[in-house]
Design an enzyme around this catalytic site. Structure first.
Site, PDB file in Angstrom:
ATOM      1  N   ASN A  35       7.731 -17.826  81.573  1.00  0.00           N
ATOM      2  CA  ASN A  35       6.859 -17.616  80.429  1.00  0.00           C
ATOM      3  C   ASN A  35       7.279 -16.343  79.688  1.00  0.00           C
ATOM      4  O   ASN A  35       7.664 -15.354  80.317  1.00  0.00           O
ATOM      5  CB  ASN A  35       5.420 -17.510  80.978  1.00  0.00           C
ATOM      6  CG  ASN A  35       4.417 -17.077  79.961  1.00  0.00           C
ATOM      7  OD1 ASN A  35       4.301 -15.884  79.698  1.00  0.00           O
ATOM      8  ND2 ASN A  35       3.702 -18.019  79.403  1.00  0.00           N
ATOM      9  N   ASP A  36       7.208 -16.350  78.347  1.00  0.00           N
ATOM     10  CA  ASP A  36       7.670 -15.196  77.566  1.00  0.00           C
ATOM     11  C   ASP A  36       6.890 -13.919  77.864  1.00  0.00           C
ATOM     12  O   ASP A  36       7.466 -12.821  77.925  1.00  0.00           O
ATOM     13  CB  ASP A  36       7.642 -15.498  76.070  1.00  0.00           C
ATOM     14  CG  ASP A  36       6.255 -15.820  75.536  1.00  0.00           C
ATOM     15  OD1 ASP A  36       5.359 -16.230  76.315  1.00  0.00           O
ATOM     16  OD2 ASP A  36       6.054 -15.687  74.317  1.00  0.00           O
ATOM     17  N   CYS A  47     -10.368 -22.332  68.760  1.00  0.00           N
ATOM     18  CA  CYS A  47      -9.028 -21.872  69.110  1.00  0.00           C
ATOM     19  C   CYS A  47      -8.089 -23.073  69.251  1.00  0.00           C
ATOM     20  O   CYS A  47      -8.535 -24.213  69.407  1.00  0.00           O
ATOM     21  CB  CYS A  47      -9.115 -21.098  70.428  1.00  0.00           C
ATOM     22  SG  CYS A  47      -7.550 -20.427  71.009  1.00  0.00           S
ATOM     23  N   CYS A  70      -6.604 -23.836  71.805  1.00  0.00           N
ATOM     24  CA  CYS A  70      -6.822 -24.402  73.145  1.00  0.00           C
ATOM     25  C   CYS A  70      -8.027 -25.346  73.163  1.00  0.00           C
ATOM     26  O   CYS A  70      -8.253 -26.035  74.147  1.00  0.00           O
ATOM     27  CB  CYS A  70      -7.013 -23.294  74.169  1.00  0.00           C
ATOM     28  SG  CYS A  70      -8.618 -22.456  74.088  1.00  0.00           S
ATOM     29  N   GLU A 130      -7.768 -15.127  70.667  1.00  0.00           N
ATOM     30  CA  GLU A 130      -6.595 -15.652  69.962  1.00  0.00           C
ATOM     31  C   GLU A 130      -6.963 -16.279  68.616  1.00  0.00           C
ATOM     32  O   GLU A 130      -6.185 -16.231  67.669  1.00  0.00           O
ATOM     33  CB  GLU A 130      -5.874 -16.673  70.842  1.00  0.00           C
ATOM     34  CG  GLU A 130      -4.511 -17.040  70.345  1.00  0.00           C
ATOM     35  CD  GLU A 130      -3.673 -17.711  71.408  1.00  0.00           C
ATOM     36  OE1 GLU A 130      -3.277 -18.869  71.172  1.00  0.00           O
ATOM     37  OE2 GLU A 130      -3.414 -17.086  72.448  1.00  0.00           O
TER      38      GLU A 130
END
Length: 125
Positions: A14-15, A74, A76, A83
């Site tokens: 993951n970044d 969001c 999600c 976010e």
């Protein structure tokens, strides 16, 4: 995460976890919490020089902490995530819903803010 093949192997991460691992090497500390801000909001946690992962091994999605009950939806699917308000994508989405002006990306939104656009200022600040 490791993918093995007879002739090669690939490791990927993951970044936000990569940012935390990079911080570990740059700052040479045992414990680090890294917050990544961009299209989304993520993070990585290092404890005793070991990368922690959540149950899905995708890093810590700090952006999905609820900051406003029954707030903006969001990406999600939850309402009120940080976010939805503080990521580049979230701010662009809020601007598009509340303004007649159209923006393609955060750079355009920030240019409007810099030029005194009231709605851009409200969202960015």
């Amino acid at each position: 995460k490791l993918i093995n093949n007879n002739s090669f192997s690939i490791k990927y991460e993951n970044d936000a976890n990569c940012a935390a691992l990079g911080s570990l090497h740059v700052f040479n500390k045992n414990d680090i919490v890294t917050l990544t801000l961009g299209t989304g909001i993520g993070g990585g946690i290092i404890i005793k020089k070991q990368l922690l992962n959540n149950f899905t091994n995708t890093g810590f999605e700090f952006g999905h902490i609820t900051v406003k009950e029954n707030g903006a939806i969001c990406s999600c699917g939850k309402a009120g995530c940080m976010e939805a308000y503080s990521s580049a994508a979230g701010m662009i989405s809020l601007f598009r819903k509340n303004s007649e002006k159209k923006v393609k990306n955060f750079k355009e939104l920030f240019e409007l803010y810099s030029n005194g656009n009231v709605e851009a200022k409200k969202i960015i600040e």
